[in-house]
Design an enzyme around this catalytic site. Structure first.
Site, mmCIF file in Angstrom:
data_model
loop_
_atom_site.group_PDB
_atom_site.id
_atom_site.type_symbol
_atom_site.label_atom_id
_atom_site.label_comp_id
_atom_site.label_asym_id
_atom_site.label_seq_id
_atom_site.Cartn_x
_atom_site.Cartn_y
_atom_site.Cartn_z
ATOM 1 N N GLU A 249 34.441 35.956 30.082
ATOM 2 C CA GLU A 249 35.002 37.313 30.156
ATOM 3 C C GLU A 249 35.889 37.598 28.939
ATOM 4 O O GLU A 249 35.878 38.716 28.416
ATOM 5 C CB GLU A 249 35.775 37.526 31.463
ATOM 6 C CG GLU A 249 34.986 37.220 32.747
ATOM 7 C CD GLU A 249 33.600 37.850 32.832
ATOM 8 O OE1 GLU A 249 33.357 38.886 32.167
ATOM 9 O OE2 GLU A 249 32.737 37.314 33.555
ATOM 10 N N GLU B 257 25.358 40.041 27.444
ATOM 11 C CA GLU B 257 25.514 38.945 28.410
ATOM 12 C C GLU B 257 25.047 37.610 27.829
ATOM 13 O O GLU B 257 25.625 36.564 28.120
ATOM 14 C CB GLU B 257 24.780 39.270 29.716
ATOM 15 C CG GLU B 257 25.417 40.421 30.514
ATOM 16 C CD GLU B 257 26.893 40.215 30.853
ATOM 17 O OE1 GLU B 257 27.421 39.106 30.663
ATOM 18 O OE2 GLU B 257 27.526 41.190 31.301
ATOM 19 N N GLY C 156 30.711 37.353 39.806
ATOM 20 C CA GLY C 156 31.690 36.277 39.686
ATOM 21 C C GLY C 156 32.970 36.810 39.060
ATOM 22 O O GLY C 156 34.072 36.510 39.508
ATOM 23 N N ALA C 157 32.799 37.624 38.019
ATOM 24 C CA ALA C 157 33.945 38.214 37.330
ATOM 25 C C ALA C 157 33.472 39.409 36.518
ATOM 26 O O ALA C 157 32.275 39.555 36.254
ATOM 27 C CB ALA C 157 34.569 37.181 36.402
ATOM 28 N N MET C 158 34.425 40.258 36.135
ATOM 29 C CA MET C 158 34.069 41.464 35.391
ATOM 30 C C MET C 158 35.081 41.697 34.278
ATOM 31 O O MET C 158 36.286 41.694 34.506
ATOM 32 C CB MET C 158 34.034 42.668 36.351
ATOM 33 C CG MET C 158 33.818 44.002 35.670
ATOM 34 S SD MET C 158 32.184 44.092 34.907
ATOM 35 C CE MET C 158 32.537 45.150 33.523
ATOM 36 N N GLU C 159 34.540 41.953 33.090
ATOM 37 C CA GLU C 159 35.347 41.977 31.873
ATOM 38 C C GLU C 159 36.078 43.297 31.606
ATOM 39 O O GLU C 159 36.195 43.699 30.442
ATOM 40 C CB GLU C 159 34.446 41.649 30.680
ATOM 41 C CG GLU C 159 33.407 42.733 30.290
ATOM 42 C CD GLU C 159 32.042 42.592 30.950
ATOM 43 O OE1 GLU C 159 31.960 42.000 32.042
ATOM 44 O OE2 GLU C 159 31.063 43.090 30.373
ATOM 45 N N HIS D 110 33.902 38.684 26.039
ATOM 46 C CA HIS D 110 33.511 40.099 26.101
ATOM 47 C C HIS D 110 34.602 41.046 25.569
ATOM 48 O O HIS D 110 34.298 42.197 25.247
ATOM 49 C CB HIS D 110 33.254 40.515 27.557
ATOM 50 C CG HIS D 110 31.895 40.180 28.098
ATOM 51 N ND1 HIS D 110 30.726 40.458 27.446
ATOM 52 C CD2 HIS D 110 31.530 39.632 29.291
ATOM 53 C CE1 HIS D 110 29.690 40.077 28.214
ATOM 54 N NE2 HIS D 110 30.159 39.574 29.327
HETATM 55 N N1 BES Z 1 29.643 41.861 33.208
HETATM 56 C C1 BES Z 1 29.429 40.791 34.082
HETATM 57 C C2 BES Z 1 29.696 41.121 35.525
HETATM 58 C C3 BES Z 1 28.642 41.980 36.178
HETATM 59 C C4 BES Z 1 27.446 41.439 36.523
HETATM 60 C C5 BES Z 1 28.870 43.294 36.433
HETATM 61 C C6 BES Z 1 26.477 42.216 37.110
HETATM 62 C C7 BES Z 1 27.904 44.087 37.002
HETATM 63 C C8 BES Z 1 26.707 43.554 37.341
HETATM 64 C C9 BES Z 1 30.310 39.605 33.707
HETATM 65 O O1 BES Z 1 30.656 39.527 32.375
HETATM 66 C C10 BES Z 1 29.508 38.382 34.004
HETATM 67 O O2 BES Z 1 28.541 38.146 33.345
HETATM 68 N N2 BES Z 1 29.897 37.629 35.010
HETATM 69 C C11 BES Z 1 29.192 36.439 35.418
HETATM 70 C C12 BES Z 1 29.929 35.220 35.001
HETATM 71 C C13 BES Z 1 29.389 34.431 33.894
HETATM 72 C C14 BES Z 1 30.158 33.159 33.673
HETATM 73 C C15 BES Z 1 27.921 34.215 33.853
HETATM 74 C C16 BES Z 1 29.120 36.456 36.915
HETATM 75 O O3 BES Z 1 29.660 37.366 37.524
HETATM 76 O O4 BES Z 1 28.509 35.548 37.472
HETATM 77 ZN ZN ZN Z 2 29.216 38.826 31.071
#
Ligand code: BES
Ligand code: ZN
Length: 958
Positions: free
Chosen positions: A386, A408, A349-352, A389
């Site tokens: 994000e 997480e 969904g997104a990456m920090e 993080h």
């Molecule tokens: N660090 C993660 C993104 C990620 C997830 C990178 C899996 C590599 C592998 C990011 O901080 C994250 O947790 N994103 C979530 C959003 C959140 C609101 C739960 C996502 O991508 O769904």
């Molecule tokens: Zn995260």
């Protein structure tokens, strides 16, 4: 609102009699569950893997060479890198490939004498340097560096290996230089390309996704989170394009390289940081910006999206959320700028990334005419997640991936606090109970669950790391941290958090370091807790599962046991129950048998009094009662449901249904919790009921229970439907409250699903109006459900119309609603064709492939088609779509969710066997979970079908 227990003094008058102590007791006395199952630790034999020379020693025995181990040796420590990358956004016409080229110099310190350099590198080709080697080495400070004896690429463990003819000396510094080329593929990992159309022209973006182990796909690096360094980044890019990275732009100039006029953008060096947080992007996006207390905030997206104002919401909310976290952490934002960018192709969904957060378009761009309130909430919470993080994770990073749950889980807890700051009217903090606590209870109740914490040595390979991004890490992590914060009080929790961040800033820590700091805060404030923070938390962190606490209101005895959805399932190590006694802190403790906890006299009630435990579901456990108390609670629900707090109404339904699945109470009792719903208007209890009834749909929508169930539910939901009809003046207005808007969607979707004519006419009429006039009359909140119902009721015409709208949508959030609804058709041929589209990136973006297959599997007609499709294409899906971290477990769980027959179980086991060679990557655990779930479903149906049928039939009658 109080916590712990809730007791009625008389029916309807509820009083709180036990405060934090009771919760503490339950936390401290919880069961000791089985330790983590042995993880598959298959050792992979070395392959030659090299493109230039083979490993010098080739033996048939399992090799124990350092380059065959997944973890880096501790001998070298990076200090800083100079990296220049040049992504080509135009295809090479001879090779048909998009590529990038790069040069890198890393300065490292030798911490232990060694004649071997191992540095991560994956899918990079190196230009040979001196003596035909893949890299060259120089030393700093006058002494001569040893020469490289041999160099090769070790593919399995993803290393560039350099053997030296002499030792690197302790405490000396060296430079390692490389020139390399990589493919800028559309594989959503490392340095990759994203494509989109603008004014009929195809545009290409070069962007990155490094977490967890793909920085090594962009340049050779010591790609472990504790190998923090400073990065000096330079990007070469076409004139007129925008280059972004973690740091601010230092200088940008036009240069001619190899006969090409290009732009060279140099970035300010980063802070000391982990490789997985790096980002490099070249695009011709536009941006909007503002500044808050000296921090530059920018939102980047495709130019038409920015021009349409779709970045405005994110820009308006980022500043306040950032300020909130500065206060919460008592630490100013550590960087001079915060960029956020919406990408057309993005796996998660997104990456920090530190200073340059990347998003899916749907997670960042908001447009009032297209976005629902749910889309808006996702944007606010994901930004908060994000941004959280930026400190927790980025400033202080966990030492190794085994502690990922803390990173997480923490962000998944505080995202609600940040979103609440952005939208205080929404009551968004309550929703953690549905989205995280209840969500994860479903998987954590399986014998195939696992503890939050993993052993460092069990997490080695990239697929093992990816597998950690699951509901346990996110939602159980969030749930137990919320419980801890509540239990310690937010004041003490943040006090410990702040000193933790201060001590480990720009460094690494483990979860026990956080416990130590929280303990310091407990000690400093004289907070009274029964055991140390660490002891209390070990219960939840080292053991899988959670307890069901049973309150017997006729004796006052409170007992507990490990809650297993299938009581007959085997937990590998037998559960050991721990009872703490002799602590004066607790109420009198009667250790009658191992699972008896204690007695609270106040729990003993009689007459019409009732007890309600786990107020607001702050504790990570389910609650059961004696039959008498259940009856009294059902009585309150039917006569005066508002006497029970709204979150607990949702809890009663969820607990009852799950206790019934675990055979602790009868299914009929669970069904009886839904009887009061015809008077319920609140979202949370309805959502909880709908979620649990979904299980009934999955189990019974192919059986004779279906009809009577539909009749009962239609009766229950009709008053809600009518309520919204009048509240919105015959569907003309939008309900004011956020939760009301959500519940309006529930009313319509359940009413239509259960066949309420008026509802079906309404959705068909709206959709037809759209087809005829080309003007969409449907409010964004209702679009997903209206589209779905209309497409289900319609045929090819409706489907084709929706598909063309999908292909032409100007905003991804609208395309997503259509992509979901296209899976609702009842026509097998359309579903089969749609399945084919999912693996054609020209039809469905790669990022959306697995979720689309799961949508199709959710459809009763699509279920078996999707399962056949996934079985037939597994190895293709696995190799082509293997990068994603969430997607495989979702895919496996999604296509097997309805499984409830012996035949399906056999197929599933066969699938596991047939693909043992190919593997399941990050979906490995999901295969076992699915088998366990199927076994439980088979038994559940055998035991419950008749009762359920009889009950629905009886309730149908007026
Ligand atoms: N660090 C993660 C993104 C990620 C997830 C990178 C899996 C590599 C592998 C990011 O901080 C994250 O947790 N994103 C979530 C959003 C959140 C609101 C739960 C996502 O991508 O769904
Ligand atoms: Zn995260």
């Amino acid at each position: 609102m109080g916590k712990g227990f809730f007791i009625s003094k008389a029916v309807g008058i509820a009083a709180i009699i036990v405060g934090a102590g009771a919760l503490a007791t339950i936390i401290a006395l919880s069961v000791v569950y089985s330790q983590e199952k042995a993880k598959n630790n298959d050792n992979v034999l070395p392959t030659d893997g090299g493109t230039t020379s083979k490993p010098p020693v080739t033996t048939t025995a399992p090799s124990n060479e350092p380059w065959d181990k997944y973890r880096l040796p501790k001998s070298l420590v990076p200090d800083h890198y100079n990296v220049t990358l040049w992504p080509r956004l135009k295809q090479n016409l001879t090779t048909g490939l998009f590529i990038f080229t790069g040069q890198s110099t890393v300065e490292f310190v030798c911490a232990e004498e060694t004649d071997l350099i191992l540095i991560h590198s994956n899918k990079l080709n190196y230009t040979k340097r001196e003596n035909n080697h893949l890299a060259s080495l120089t030393s700093l400070g006058g002494v001569k560096a040893p020469s490289i004896k041999s160099s090769w690429l070790q593919q399995v463990t993803q290393y560039l290996v350099l053997q030296l003819d002499g030792k690197l000396m302790k405490d000396h510094r060296y430079h390692l230089h490389t020139d390399f080329t990589g493919e800028l593929a559309d594989d959503l990992g490392g340095f990759y390309r994203s494509e989109y159309m603008e004014d009929g022209v195809k545009k290409v973006v070069a962007t990155t996704q490094m977490q967890p182990t793909d920085a090594r796909k962009a340049f050779p690096c010591f790609d472990e989170p504790a190998m923090k360094a400073i990065f000096h980044i330079t990007l070469i890019h076409d004139l007129g394009t925008v280059a972004l990275s973690n740091g601010e732009e230092k200088e940008s100039s036009n240069v001619n390289i190899e006969g090409h006029d290009v732009q060279k953008t140099v970035f300010q060096p980063t802070e000391k940081m982990s490789t997985y947080l790096l980002a490099f992007i070249v695009s011709d996006f536009s941006f909007i910006n503002n500044t808050i207390d000296g921090v530059l905030i920018r939102i980047f997206a495709r130019t038409p999206a920015i021009a349409a104002g779709q970045g405005d919401y994110a820009l308006n909310k980022t500043g306040p959320i950032l300020k909130f976290f500065e206060k919460y952490y008592n630490s100013s934002y550590p960087l001079p700028k915060s960029d956020q960018i919406a990408l057309p192709d993005f796996n998660a969904g997104a990456m920090e990334n530190w200073g340059l957060i990347t998003y899916r378009e749907t997670a960042l761009l908001y447009d009032e005419t297209f976005s629902s309130n749910s889309n808006k909430q996702r944007i606010a919470t994901i930004i908060a997640h994000e941004l959280a993080h930026m400190w927790f994770g980025n400033l202080v990073t966990l030492r190794w991936w085994n502690d990922l749950w803390l990173n997480e889980g923490f962000a998944s807890y505080v995202e609600y606090l940040g979103a609440h700051e952005a939208e205080p009217e929404w009551n968004v903090k309550d929703l953690i109970v549905l989205s995280d606590v209840h969500r994860v209870f479903a998987v954590d109740a399986l014998a195939s669950s696992h503890p939050l914490s993993s052993k460092e040595e069990d997490i080695q390979k990239p697929a093992q790391i990816s597998e950690l991004f699951d509901a346990i890490s996110y939602s159980k992590g969030a749930s137990v941290l919320r419980m801890l914060s509540d239990f310690l009080t937010e004041k003490v929790f943040t006090m410990g958090l702040r000193t933790y961040l201060a001590e480990f800033a720009f460094g690494n820590a483990g979860y026990t370091d956080l416990w130590s700091h929280l303990q310091m805060a407990v000690d400093a404030t004289g907070t009274d807790i029964p055991e140390t923070v660490s002891n209390i938390m070990n219960t939840w962190v080292l053991q899988m599962g959670f307890p069901v606490v049973t309150v017997n209101t006729s004796t006052g005895i409170i007992s507990q046991k490990h809650f297993l959805l299938d009581p007959d399932s085997e937990v590998t190590t037998p559960s050991i129950y721990k009872c703490v006694d002799g602590l004066s802190y607790f109420p009198p403790l009667r250790t009658i048998n191992l699972c008896i906890l204690f007695t609270i006299d106040e729990m003993k009630v009689s007459g019409s009094d009732w007890v309600l435990a786990n107020i607001n579901v702050v504790g990570y456990y389910r609650v059961n009662y004696d039959q008498g108390n259940w009856e009294r609670l059902l009585g309150v629900l039917s006569t005066n449901h508002v006497a029970i707090p709204v979150i607990n109404r949702a809890q009663l339904v969820d607990d009852a249904f799950n206790l019934a699945r675990a055979k602790i109470i009868s299914t009929v009792l669970a069904l009886r919790t839904t009887k009061y719903l015809n008077k319920e208007r609140e979202y949370m209890p309805w959502e909880s009921a709908v979620g649990n009834l979904d299980f009934f749909y999955l189990m019974f929508d192919r059986s004779e229970v279906y009809g009577p169930m539909q009749d009962y539910l239609r009766n229950q939901v009709t008053p809600l439907f009518t309520h919204y009809k009048s509240l919105t003046d015959n569907w003309k207005n939008v309900p004011v409250g956020h939760m009301d808007q959500y519940n309006q969607v529930n009313a319509i979707s359940l009413a239509c699903r259960t066949g309420l004519r008026e509802c079906q006419n309404l959705t068909n009429q709206w959709f037809n109006q759209w087809m005829e006039t080309k003007l969409n009359p449907i409010h964004p909140n209702l679009r997903s459900t209206v589209y779905c119902n209309a497409i289900a009721a319609g045929g090819a015409k409706e489907w084709e119309f929706a598909w063309s709208q999908f292909k032409n949508a100007s905003i991804a959030i609208e395309a997503d609603k259509l992509r979901y609804a296209l899976a609702c058709t009842k026509q097998p041929w359309l579903l089969n064709r749609y399945l084919e589209y999912t693996l054609d990136p020209n039809m469905i973006r790669k990022q959306d492939a697995t979720s689309t297959i799961v949508y199709i599997a959710n459809n009763v007609i699509g279920q078996s088609l999707a399962w056949d499709f996934v079985r037939a294409r597994w190895s293709y899906i696995f190799t082509q779509y293997g990068g994603g971290s969430f997607s495989f477990s979702n895919l496996v769980n999604g296509v097997t969710e309805r499984f409830s027959t012996e035949y399906e179980l056999q197929q599933l086991k066969q699938f596991k066997e047939d693909n043992a060679e190919v593997g399941f990557g990050s979906g490995t655990l999901a295969v076992d979970q699915s088998i366990e779930r199927t076994i439980a479903n088979i038994k559940w149906i055998a035991e419950n079908k008749q009762n359920v049928l009889d009950w629905f039939k009886a309730e149908e009658k007026p």
